[in-house]
Design an enzyme around this catalytic site. Structure first.
Site, mmCIF file in Angstrom:
data_model
loop_
_atom_site.group_PDB
_atom_site.id
_atom_site.type_symbol
_atom_site.label_atom_id
_atom_site.label_comp_id
_atom_site.label_asym_id
_atom_site.label_seq_id
_atom_site.Cartn_x
_atom_site.Cartn_y
_atom_site.Cartn_z
ATOM 1 N N SER A 140 0.846 -1.194 0.000
ATOM 2 C CA SER A 140 0.000 0.000 0.000
ATOM 3 C C SER A 140 0.882 1.245 0.000
ATOM 4 C CB SER A 140 -0.886 0.020 1.249
ATOM 5 O OG SER A 140 -1.564 1.259 1.381
ATOM 6 N N TYR A 153 -1.696 -0.825 10.317
ATOM 7 C CA TYR A 153 -1.851 -1.113 8.895
ATOM 8 C C TYR A 153 -0.638 -0.601 8.121
ATOM 9 C CZ TYR A 153 -3.850 -0.964 4.173
ATOM 10 O OH TYR A 153 -4.060 -1.127 2.827
#
Length: 262
Positions: A140, A153
Site C-alpha cells: 500500500s 496497517y
C-alpha cells in the site's frame, strides 16, 4: 492478447475489491485462477461471473496450514502453480497509538504481514522445485508515506514491501521473481466500511480520492489487476524485488488547488 495462457494463479482475498480486480485481469489474460477467500458466497459469485477456468477454495490466510493446503489444492486442481498473489486483507483496528491493544496489533500483523510470509514460503517452495514462478504481494502507499493509513496497517504494509525485496534476493537464484504492488486510495467496500459509509457512496468517494492526485482520479481494482497481470507476464521477466506504486500520482506529491496558484 492472452499473455498468461497456460499459467496457474492463486489470488488470496479474491472475492472482492482489489482481489476481484486481480482475478478478472489474470483470467482475461488466459490464466487459470484459484480464488481463495473466507467469504464463500462472494468467492463463488466471482467464479461464476468471470470467463475462464477458475476454482474457489475457502482459506483463512492467517493459518499456515490453510496456505499450505491451498498451494497443494491448486496443484491438484490445475497441475501446478506459476503466480501467487498474496492480497488478502480486511479492516484492522484504527485509533490512537496510545490506546491500541496488543491483541489488536497481533490481529493486524497476522492478517496483513504473517499471511504474506506464509504465501511466499509455501508458494516459493513449490516454485523453486520447478525453477520458475512469480509472487506478487499487495502492499500500500500507506507503507510508503506515514499517515496514509492506521498505525498498524501502515507498519504492516511497510514490512510487506521490505519482505518482498528481501525474499526476492533469495528466491531469484531459484528462478522465482517476487514483487509487490502499492495501491493508492481505492474506493472498495473495505474503505467504505472504514468510513462508515455504504456502497451508494462509492462514486463520491472515488471522486474525492481523485481530487488531489496529479491524474485527477483515484485508482480502481481494475488498475491493480492490470498491474499485477503485467508483473506476472513475460514482459516483466527481468523485474524482481520491486514495489510498483499504482496510485494516480498520490505519493509523488500533493497538488496545489487551482485557486492557490492564481
Amino acid at each position: 492478447m492472452k499473455g498468461l495462457a497456460g499459467k496457474v494463479a492463486v489470488v488470496t482475498g479474491g472475492a472482492s475489491g482489489i482481489g476481484e480486480g486481480i482475478v478478472r485481469a489474470l483470467a482475461a489474460e488466459g490464466a487459470r485462477v484459484m480464488i481463495a477467500d473466507i467469504n464463500e458466497d462472494a468467492g463463488r459469485a466471482v467464479l461464476e461471473s468471470t470467463d475462464g477456468e477458475l476454482a474457489y477454495r475457502h482459506a483463512d490466510v492467517t493459518s499456515e496450514s490453510a496456505i499450505e493446503r491451498l498451494v497443494a489444492d491448486t496443484h491438484s486442481e490445475f497441475g501446478g502453480l506459476d503466480i501467487m498473489c498474496n492480497n488478502a486483507g480486511a479492516l484492522v483496528p484504527r485509533g490512537s497509538i496510545l490506546e491500541l491493544t496488543s491483541d489488536q496489533f497481533d490481529f493486524a500483523i497476522a492478517l496483513l504481514l504473517r499471511s504474506v510470509f506464509y504465501g511466499i514460503k509455501h508458494a516459493g517452495r513449490a516454485m523453486a522445485e520447478r525453477g520458475q514462478g512469480c509472487i506478487i504481494n499487495t502492499a500500500s502507499t500507506a507503507g510508503i508515506l506515514p499517515g496514509g493509513g492506521p498505525h498498524i496497517y501502515a507498519a504492516a504494509k511497510a514490512a510487506v514491501i521490505h519482505l518482498t525485496k528481501s525474499a526476492s534476493l533469495e528466491l531469484g537464484e531459484k528462478g522465482v521473481r517476487v514483487n509487490c504492488v502499492c495501491p493508492g486510495g481505492v474506493a472498495t467496500n473495505l474503505v467504505l466500511d472504514a468510513l462508515g459509509a455504504d456502497a451508494s457512496a462509492t462514486q463520491g468517494l472515488h471522486d474525492a480520492m481523485g481530487t488531489m492526485r496529479p491524474l485527477g482520479r483515484a485508482t480502481t481494482p481494475d488498475d491493480l489487476g492490470q498491474a499485477v497481470a503485467f508483473l506476472a507476464s513475460d514482459c516483466a521477466a527481468a523485474i524482481t524485488g520491486q514495489s510498483l506504486t499504482v496510485d494516480a500520482g498520490e505519493v509523488t506529491g500533493i497538488l496545489w488547488s487551482k485557486q492557490a496558484v492564481k
